[in-house]
Design an enzyme around this catalytic site. Structure first.
Site: not given
Ligand code: SAH
Length: 340
Positions: A85, A105, A112, A329, A109, A287
């Site tokens: 994406e 990935c 995510c 993401c 997390c 989210n």
């Molecule tokens: N792996 C890297 C790059 C991803 S950045 C990192 O962890 O920083 C994407 C950002 O969106 C990160 O801060 C991630 O933690 C956040 N993110 C991912 N899924 C999310 C969700 N469902 N709701 C809010 N933030 C989210």
């Protein structure tokens, strides 16, 4: 097969030294403008020859979703059929492209969607460049730059694909290419400490963002497996070293999850953790991706941010864009793979 967009202009000249220089320039322009090679003045025989040895177009648009707020989410299909994406966000201060760095990935997390099927593979520098080119061309004239900022905040962990990401940075900032200023690029990591030290040595003007999401290692371990490897204390130490070397403000991303990380205690801890560090905290409401984690409400989040500010911490609540189109993401890819 080699991907043509993986090469810088100079490298391409060397790689295609059998052809006249102006032909190389035409190929380079076709890459940046995401053009079909048949729509260029390149001889058909040359295109056929190149096809024997190179992937000319590494990806295409599989699907675009447009949000009520104008945010566009692209599902891009790679030459090997993998999907990833990219998001185009229209903002008053210039448009931003949110780029992925990996297909899937492996960071795991909890909140995510990108990590649900694990890591499929890294994106190459040229695939990341071509993704920017395709999205750019879809949002204005293909021979102009239709965006200002790029954030590496899509799927994947940039520092888990470090060498490719650094090479991509040289391509995207190249004056022969998109010529994006380092100051307009942000890179976000979940906190791979070793790579933060490596990144520090580059002395670049790129904004370094760290996804913190918790103020104690115990809590962080429950939502981010990387916390078993690196302590928050070690991340902060690495950032202080980064700041000593680079004099640049760092950004923490802090995704509010009800009960998990949104207490008064967290505010106190954040004050302690950020002490002596020039930083900004980007707060965002979770989210929800269908798991058990729930979002802190918007008004609670506003009050959390106010309390941070009252404690002298620079923090803002990030406006969430594209909620109606699976904006976070990896959500669109996960949804599409599910449907298939
Ligand atoms: N792996 C890297 C790059 C991803 S950045 C990192 O962890 O920083 C994407 C950002 O969106 C990160 O801060 C991630 O933690 C956040 N993110 C991912 N899924 C999310 C969700 N469902 N709701 C809010 N933030 C989210």
């Amino acid at each position: 097969m080699k991907i043509l967009s993986d090469y810088s202009f100079e490298e391409l000249e060397g790689e295609l030294s059998a052809y006249p220089r102006f032909r190389v320039k035409q190929i380079f322009d076709a890459i940046l403008q995401a053009k079909d090679y048949l729509d260029t003045n390149l001889p058909k025989t040359m295109i056929e020859e190149l096809k024997q040895n190179y992937i000319l177009k590494p990806l295409s648009i599989e699907k675009v979703l447009v949000s009520k707020d104008g945010t566009k989410k692209y599902l891009l299909k790679l030459h090997d059929n993998n999907l990833f994406e990219c998001v185009f966000l229209t903002q008053d201060y210039g448009n931003t492209i949110c780029m992925s760095t990996q297909v899937g990935c492996r960071m795991g997390c909890k909140f995510c969607a990108s990590t649900i099927g694990g890591l499929i593979r890294n994106l190459t520098p040229g695939e990341m460049l071509s993704a920017i080119a395709v999205v750019n061309a879809d949002n204005g004239k293909c021979n102009a730059r239709n965006f200002t900022n790029i954030v590496l905040m899509g799927s994947g962990e940039p520092f888990d694909n470090y060498d490719n990401v650094i090479k991509w940075l040289s391509l995207i900032t190249d004056e022969h290419g998109f010529n994006v200023s380092e100051r307009n690029i942000s890179i976000s990591t979940c906190g791979l400490v070793d790579k933060i030290y490596e990144f520090t040595k580059l002395h670049s003007a790129i904004t370094l963002c760290v996804s913190l999401h918790a103020t104690t290692d115990e809590i962080r371990k429950t939502i981010m497996p990387i916390a078993f490897k690196y302590k928050i204390e070690d991340i902060i130490k690495a950032l202080k070293d980064y700041q000593k070397e680079n004099s640049r403000r760092v950004v923490f991303e802090y995704c509010l999850i009800k009960v998990v990380n949104d207490s008064e205690r967290d505010i106190k801890n954040l004050k302690h953790l950020t002490h002596g560090l020039l930083c900004h905290v980007n707060v965002i409401c979770l989210n929800p991706n269908g798991g058990s984690l729930r979002a802190t409400t918007k008004s609670e989040a506003q009050s959390f941010v106010k309390k941070l500010n009252d404690n002298g911490i620079s923090a803002t609540l990030r406006r969430s864009q594209g909620d109606d189109i699976a904006g976070a993401c990896g959500m669109l890819r996960a949804k599409t793979l599910n449907e298939k």
